[in-house]
Design a protein around this motif. Sequence first.
Motif, PDB file in Angstrom:
ATOM      1  N   GLU A  45       0.871  -1.166   0.000  1.00  0.00           N
ATOM      2  CA  GLU A  45       0.000   0.000   0.000  1.00  0.00           C
ATOM      3  C   GLU A  45       0.914   1.224   0.000  1.00  0.00           C
ATOM      4  O   GLU A  45       1.727   1.398   0.906  1.00  0.00           O
ATOM      5  N   VAL A  46       0.770   2.074  -1.002  1.00  0.00           N
ATOM      6  CA  VAL A  46       1.623   3.255  -1.135  1.00  0.00           C
ATOM      7  C   VAL A  46       0.764   4.490  -0.903  1.00  0.00           C
ATOM      8  O   VAL A  46      -0.222   4.709  -1.613  1.00  0.00           O
ATOM      9  N   LEU A 113      -2.082   2.055  -4.810  1.00  0.00           N
ATOM     10  CA  LEU A 113      -1.865   3.466  -4.518  1.00  0.00           C
ATOM     11  C   LEU A 113      -3.051   4.038  -3.741  1.00  0.00           C
ATOM     12  O   LEU A 113      -4.208   3.827  -4.116  1.00  0.00           O
ATOM     13  N   VAL A 114      -2.757   4.761  -2.664  1.00  0.00           N
ATOM     14  CA  VAL A 114      -3.768   5.482  -1.892  1.00  0.00           C
ATOM     15  C   VAL A 114      -3.336   6.947  -1.862  1.00  0.00           C
ATOM     16  O   VAL A 114      -2.309   7.276  -1.270  1.00  0.00           O
ATOM     17  N   GLY A 115      -4.100   7.812  -2.513  1.00  0.00           N
ATOM     18  CA  GLY A 115      -3.715   9.205  -2.585  1.00  0.00           C
ATOM     19  C   GLY A 115      -4.825  10.127  -2.119  1.00  0.00           C
ATOM     20  O   GLY A 115      -5.999   9.890  -2.416  1.00  0.00           O
ATOM     21  N   ILE A 126      -0.036   8.045 -12.168  1.00  0.00           N
ATOM     22  CA  ILE A 126       0.876   6.900 -12.120  1.00  0.00           C
ATOM     23  C   ILE A 126       0.199   5.660 -12.703  1.00  0.00           C
ATOM     24  O   ILE A 126       0.804   4.893 -13.452  1.00  0.00           O
ATOM     25  N   ALA A 127      -1.084   5.471 -12.375  1.00  0.00           N
ATOM     26  CA  ALA A 127      -1.817   4.315 -12.901  1.00  0.00           C
ATOM     27  C   ALA A 127      -1.924   4.375 -14.418  1.00  0.00           C
ATOM     28  O   ALA A 127      -1.884   3.329 -15.088  1.00  0.00           O
ATOM     29  N   ALA A 128      -2.092   5.579 -14.964  1.00  0.00           N
ATOM     30  CA  ALA A 128      -2.168   5.725 -16.426  1.00  0.00           C
ATOM     31  C   ALA A 128      -0.812   5.515 -17.073  1.00  0.00           C
ATOM     32  O   ALA A 128      -0.719   4.984 -18.185  1.00  0.00           O
ATOM     33  N   VAL A 137      -6.072   1.822  -7.376  1.00  0.00           N
ATOM     34  CA  VAL A 137      -5.948   3.218  -6.940  1.00  0.00           C
ATOM     35  C   VAL A 137      -7.124   3.554  -6.047  1.00  0.00           C
ATOM     36  O   VAL A 137      -8.278   3.274  -6.394  1.00  0.00           O
ATOM     37  N   ALA A 138      -6.841   4.149  -4.895  1.00  0.00           N
ATOM     38  CA  ALA A 138      -7.874   4.750  -4.054  1.00  0.00           C
ATOM     39  C   ALA A 138      -7.577   6.243  -3.997  1.00  0.00           C
ATOM     40  O   ALA A 138      -6.552   6.650  -3.444  1.00  0.00           O
TER      41      ALA A 138
END
Length: 303
Positions: A45-46, A113-115, A126-128, A137-138
Amino acid sequence: MSVRQESATWVATLRRHTIPTELGPCTVRVQQGIGSGAPASGTPEVYLHGTAGSWATFRPLLSEASHHDRVLIDLPGWGESTKGARLEHFGIETMTRAVTDVLNLLNYPRWNLVGHSMGGFLALHIAATWPERTASVAAISPTTFGVSEAAREPLRSLSRFPAFVGMMLLMRSLAALGPAGLAMVRAVGATPVMGPLMSPFFADPPGMSAGVIRGLGHNARPASFSAAARAVAHYDFNQWRGIRCPVLATRGETDVFTSPSDLDRLAATVPQVQTVTIQHCGHFAHVEQPEQVQRLLEDMWSL
């Protein structure tokens, strides 16, 4: 890369790293997941904070241990990553490379990713950019379409996003003062005045602890905020059509930065997105409603 051990009551293991990036040294904390065989194992989890935050903004979400490793980043220009930060090179692409360089040096091949706020925007980019390496992604109150338009045309957007436009203009003015501007923010942040100033960002301002309010004042960085606003002003959101992973996008019921139309536009742009409006909540759902946010995260990661 330098490493030292740091103890805290709310974690089993927390290691602090200083990792070089093109935007300057980046301070990162890694918590080993329960049952993981090595510090860098599985899909971590980032956590990516917003423009009024640092890794510590996510503390309310991290009270219980996780089976995944956790990577808590102070993005270049914020928190403990301010010394030597090269804000003149700040951009969405350079920030993306800073984050992925950190994860590569930590030997993580994939990531969840949790932003929050700006961190949500960055997580989506980043996901794209790395669809094969982003597991999920959250995006908690991501500052997306509306904030981009407000950063590009602040006067025309003043009636729709007064809180963002007001903060952006204030931060630009303070950034122009250099160290004196930062000192002014720190001075105000340590006084009771900070409470009323931050009240638009919470559904129940009196319910927020003095520590939370002081933390937001301490983490405010006028120059970094201004650089982030410039970076998103002309962003091409069509890039997000290439996101392949599941995406959770939330906003608070009284959110002043993320509007309902932002979630609608995300749903029309991102292929696999679940949108949620969290009741009795403002812009900081992970602080105001951490239990609900944690349930949403666990539901997504269990798919």
